[in-house]
Write a protein that holds these residues in place. Structure first.
Motif, short mmCIF file in Angstrom:
data_model
loop_
_atom_site.label_atom_id
_atom_site.label_comp_id
_atom_site.label_asym_id
_atom_site.label_seq_id
_atom_site.Cartn_x
_atom_site.Cartn_y
_atom_site.Cartn_z
N GLU A 36 0.82 -1.21 0.00
CA GLU A 36 0.00 0.00 0.00
C GLU A 36 0.86 1.26 0.00
O GLU A 36 0.47 2.28 -0.57
CB GLU A 36 -0.92 0.00 1.21
N LYS A 37 2.03 1.20 0.62
CA LYS A 37 2.96 2.33 0.53
C LYS A 37 3.36 2.55 -0.92
O LYS A 37 3.43 3.69 -1.40
CB LYS A 37 4.19 2.08 1.39
N ALA A 38 3.61 1.44 -1.62
CA ALA A 38 3.91 1.55 -3.05
C ALA A 38 2.73 2.19 -3.78
O ALA A 38 2.91 3.07 -4.64
CB ALA A 38 4.21 0.17 -3.64
N THR A 39 1.52 1.79 -3.43
CA THR A 39 0.33 2.33 -4.08
C THR A 39 0.27 3.84 -3.95
O THR A 39 0.09 4.57 -4.94
CB THR A 39 -0.94 1.71 -3.47
N ILE A 40 0.40 4.34 -2.72
CA ILE A 40 0.22 5.78 -2.51
C ILE A 40 1.35 6.58 -3.15
O ILE A 40 1.12 7.67 -3.70
CB ILE A 40 0.08 6.08 -0.99
N LEU A 41 2.57 6.04 -3.13
CA LEU A 41 3.70 6.75 -3.76
C LEU A 41 3.57 6.74 -5.28
O LEU A 41 3.71 7.77 -5.94
CB LEU A 41 5.02 6.12 -3.32
N ILE A 42 3.28 5.57 -5.84
CA ILE A 42 3.16 5.48 -7.30
C ILE A 42 2.06 6.39 -7.82
O ILE A 42 2.21 7.03 -8.87
CB ILE A 42 2.89 4.01 -7.72
N SER A 43 0.95 6.46 -7.08
CA SER A 43 -0.16 7.29 -7.54
C SER A 43 0.24 8.76 -7.64
O SER A 43 -0.42 9.54 -8.33
CB SER A 43 -1.36 7.15 -6.59
N GLN A 44 1.32 9.14 -6.97
CA GLN A 44 1.81 10.52 -7.03
C GLN A 44 3.04 10.65 -7.93
O GLN A 44 3.73 11.68 -7.93
CB GLN A 44 2.14 11.01 -5.61
N GLY A 45 3.34 9.59 -8.69
CA GLY A 45 4.46 9.65 -9.62
C GLY A 45 5.81 9.47 -8.96
O GLY A 45 6.83 9.91 -9.49
N ILE A 46 5.84 8.79 -7.81
CA ILE A 46 7.08 8.64 -7.04
C ILE A 46 7.37 7.15 -6.85
O ILE A 46 6.55 6.42 -6.27
CB ILE A 46 6.94 9.30 -5.65
N PRO A 47 8.51 6.65 -7.31
CA PRO A 47 8.86 5.25 -7.03
C PRO A 47 9.27 5.07 -5.58
O PRO A 47 9.79 5.99 -4.94
CB PRO A 47 10.06 4.98 -7.95
N ILE A 48 9.03 3.88 -5.04
CA ILE A 48 9.61 3.55 -3.74
C ILE A 48 11.13 3.71 -3.85
O ILE A 48 11.74 3.26 -4.82
CB ILE A 48 9.24 2.11 -3.34
N GLU A 49 11.72 4.35 -2.87
CA GLU A 49 13.15 4.66 -2.80
C GLU A 49 13.57 5.80 -3.72
O GLU A 49 14.74 6.13 -3.83
CB GLU A 49 14.03 3.42 -3.08
N GLY A 50 12.61 6.44 -4.41
CA GLY A 50 12.87 7.72 -5.04
C GLY A 50 13.91 7.75 -6.13
O GLY A 50 14.80 8.61 -6.13
N ALA A 51 13.80 6.83 -7.10
CA ALA A 51 14.76 6.85 -8.22
C ALA A 51 14.65 8.12 -9.04
O ALA A 51 15.61 8.52 -9.72
CB ALA A 51 14.53 5.63 -9.11
N ASN A 52 13.48 8.79 -9.01
CA ASN A 52 13.34 10.06 -9.73
C ASN A 52 13.38 11.26 -8.78
O ASN A 52 12.89 12.33 -9.09
CB ASN A 52 12.05 10.07 -10.56
N GLN A 53 13.97 11.03 -7.58
CA GLN A 53 14.04 12.11 -6.59
C GLN A 53 15.48 12.38 -6.13
O GLN A 53 15.72 12.77 -5.00
CB GLN A 53 13.17 11.76 -5.37
N HIS A 54 16.44 12.19 -7.03
CA HIS A 54 17.82 12.48 -6.68
C HIS A 54 18.02 13.96 -6.36
O HIS A 54 18.86 14.32 -5.54
CB HIS A 54 18.76 12.05 -7.81
N ASP A 55 17.22 14.80 -7.02
CA ASP A 55 17.34 16.24 -6.75
C ASP A 55 16.78 16.61 -5.38
O ASP A 55 16.99 17.73 -4.90
CB ASP A 55 16.62 17.04 -7.84
N VAL A 56 16.08 15.68 -4.73
CA VAL A 56 15.54 15.91 -3.40
C VAL A 56 16.47 15.31 -2.34
O VAL A 56 16.88 15.98 -1.38
CB VAL A 56 14.13 15.32 -3.26
N PHE A 57 16.82 14.03 -2.51
CA PHE A 57 17.53 13.30 -1.46
C PHE A 57 19.05 13.21 -1.68
O PHE A 57 19.75 12.77 -0.77
CB PHE A 57 16.96 11.88 -1.35
N ASP A 58 19.54 13.57 -2.84
CA ASP A 58 20.97 13.38 -3.15
C ASP A 58 21.62 14.65 -3.67
O ASP A 58 22.46 14.60 -4.58
CB ASP A 58 21.14 12.24 -4.17
#
Length: 594
Positions: A36-58
């Motif tokens: 369900e965590k995957a569900t809520i993240l994916i629905s917002q365009g966010i992969p689990i572990e944030g592969a498309n969020q390097h500009d946020v976490f890295d």
């Protein structure tokens, strides 16, 4: 409107209301588990572990991030990547629906689970209309059968359990049943050459959306194809249905070629090798549950509870039946009951001893069962129930109607048989799981209703004892529903630990309450392994706890946050002026993470 019709609609309304109440009850009591965590993240365009969020976490020059950065607008490519990385790319239709739903109703646990509740309730209603339209008996008999079928679907544990889970299953169960309904209308109208292009278009759309909701829905459409192959002898129908499938699969192929589905086959191949290796080297303590090599005995014993739980009469017997002697005695008692029923059920003058034979046989078996005697008693009564189903098929339906009943049996069995075939092909038993055969359950509910209707059309000397056994099984189902509601039924809820209310939502509320400018929120992390290219983010630690809390934080907030790689368990707020550390929530290792 006739009095009988009004009565039926009144009863149907009560059944649908009961279905809704059973599904919404305690649906937001427990927090989200990993899927369900995957569900809520994916629905917002966010992969689990944030592969498309390097500009946020890295960020190269700063370990800090804010909710405002986390919630930067996402593109279609982000959604494709989120689905492909976090869900093997098999639910874009569901996530598109959920994204729209969340836009209107928000991100609360109840909100994201409510579509599952609605689709599961609508499935109950659709089962009623499916039987009314396609089962040909006397009008009153068909109506009673439809109501019984809807009631069985109402209390089916799988439907209730999955209505509490924010995943794509109840949506797919509904869509595939609706597709089967439209398919049969097409076949019916083609007999009179009145099937319209709109019917074919609607059917094609349902095929495409169902497959894009869950790939294993193809097992339902395989059953459709087999029905056409065996029972439809008109080339024009073959041609039109064939073209419909080509168009539908062409739409699916666009997702497979250009969307998030392009990674599916590579991921499935890797998973087959990964789980086969676990089955051969570490079947018990792998962290993924019991995974065994796909030998014939292993597949048989893994499949036995799956087949047993398909039928609400036999639910739970696959794991409760212990020992070959107990099993053999129960089957022998069942066969003797069938002999008595077959021999005497149509006799006008029933011998007096026969009137006591069925309860005597059932109770005699109880003397021999060394464990779980009531479950073995239920098992012994199941053979007579399946005998009653065969009688219903032979006696209550005209020969022209029997292909439909064969079709229902195919739909009830093929999804699970496909799982067994794939187990042998992949070399492991990991994929033999109940939710993957859930497409079968609406049709099984109808077959169960046929058994019940046939039972109460029989003489009291054997219908009453079998009805008493049904009452015992109803008690076991009630206990199972209690376990589902109390979060203690891992087979149905997909996890082993009883959850609390959503700790990430709670943490977000506490952060909003306590945060002042200059403070910092620290998130714990666990080490992670990257098995395939699709898992790779470049981080040796996970960020899912930070992702989940930020899901519930205001989108324009500028709270400073970072990952604390030295902490495993606690979400901590550090006060900027004093350095005081306030524990927001203790995740206790993996307790709230799976």
């Amino acid at each position: 409107m006739s009095q009988n019709r009004r009565t039926s609609l009144f009863i149907l309304s009560g059944i649908v209301l009961l279905a809704f109440v059973l599904r919404i009850y305690r649906s937001d009591t427990y927090g989200l588990f990993l899927d369900e965590k995957a569900t809520i993240l994916i629905s917002q365009g966010i992969p689990i572990e944030g592969a498309n969020q390097h500009d946020v976490f890295d960020k190269p020059n700063s370990p800090y991030f804010t909710p405002k950065e986390f919630w930067r607008p996402k593109t279609l490519a982000d959604f494709n990547e989120a689905v492909s990385r976090s869900d093997i790319g098999h639910s874009p239709a569901y996530y598109a629906m959920l994204w729209s739903w969340i836009k209107v109703f928000g991100l609360s646990d109840l909100s994201i689970r409510f579509p599952s509740i609605l689709f599961s309730t609508l499935t109950v209603l659709l089962v009623y209309f499916f039987v009314k339209r396609h089962i040909r008996l006397a009008p009153k008999t068909t109506d009673r059968l439809a109501l019984i079928s809807a009631f069985i679907a109402t209390v089916e544990p799988l439907f209730i359990a999955h209505s509490h889970i924010a995943r794509n299953y109840t949506m797919t169960f509904f869509l595939t049943l609706l597709a089967t309904h439209v398919f049969l209308i097409i076949i019916e109208k083609e007999k009179a050459r009145k099937a319209s292009g709109r019917l074919y278009a609607g059917y094609g759309a349902l095929v495409a959306i169902s497959i894009l909701s869950h790939y294993l829905s193809t097992t339902v459409f395989l059953s459709h194809g087999l029905y056409v192959l065996f029972f439809v002898r008109k080339w024009p129908v073959w041609t039109k249905l064939g073209l419909t499938f080509v168009v539908a699969l062409s739409c699916v192929s666009l997702w497979m070629l250009f969307g998030g589905g392009q990674s599916t086959f590579g991921t499935l191949k890797y998973q087959a090798e990964f789980y086969r290796n676990l089955a051969e080297t570490n079947p018990v303590n792998s962290g993924f549950g019991l995974i065994l090599p796909a030998t014939v005995p292993n597949v048989f014993w893994r499949a036995l509870p799956i087949f047993a739980d398909l039928v609400i009469f036999t639910n739970g017997l696959g794991t409760a039946i212990v020992g070959y002697r107990n099993f053999a005695v129960a089957l022998l008692v069942g066969l003797l009951c069938i002999f008595v029923i077959h021999r005497y059920r149509n006799q006008r003058q029933t011998p007096q001893w026969v009137k006591f034979a069925i309860p005597a046989l059932l109770l005699a078996g109880m003397l021999y069962y060394s464990i779980h005697p009531l479950q073995h008693l239920v098992l012994s009564a199941m053979l007579p129930f399946f005998y009653l189903l065969s009688l219903s098929l032979l006696e209550d339906f005209r020969p022209d109607d029997r292909p439909l009943l064969v079709f229902l049996i195919m739909l009830s069995l093929i999804p699970t048989l496909f799982l067994l075939l794939m187990a042998f092909r992949s070399g492991h038993t990991y994929g033999i799981t109940q939710r993957y055969s859930g497409f079968s359950f609406p049709y099984v509910c109808i077959l169960v209703a046929l058994m019940i209707r046939k039972l109460f059309a029989q003489r009291l000397w054997f219908s009453l004892p079998l009805a008493a056994v049904l009452f015992i099984q109803a008690g076991f189902i009630a206990l199972l529903l209690g376990q589902i509601y109390n979060d203690t039924a891992p087979k149905y809820t997909s996890f082993a630990l009883t959850r609390s209310a959503n700790p990430f939502w709670y943490s977000a509320q506490k952060i909003q309450e306590l945060y002042t400018p200059g403070d910092t929120v620290l998130y714990p992390t666990l080490k992670r392994k990257e098995y395939t290219e699709i898992d790779k983010t470049g981080r040796p630690y996970d960020i899912i706890d930070a992702q989940m809390v930020n899901i519930y934080l205001p989108r324009d907030a500028t709270y400073y946050q970072r990952i604390d790689t030295t902490e495993r368990d606690k979400i901590v707020l550090v006060k900027g002026k004093t350095g005081q550390k306030i524990t927001i929530f203790d995740l206790e290792g993996t307790k709230y993470r799976y």
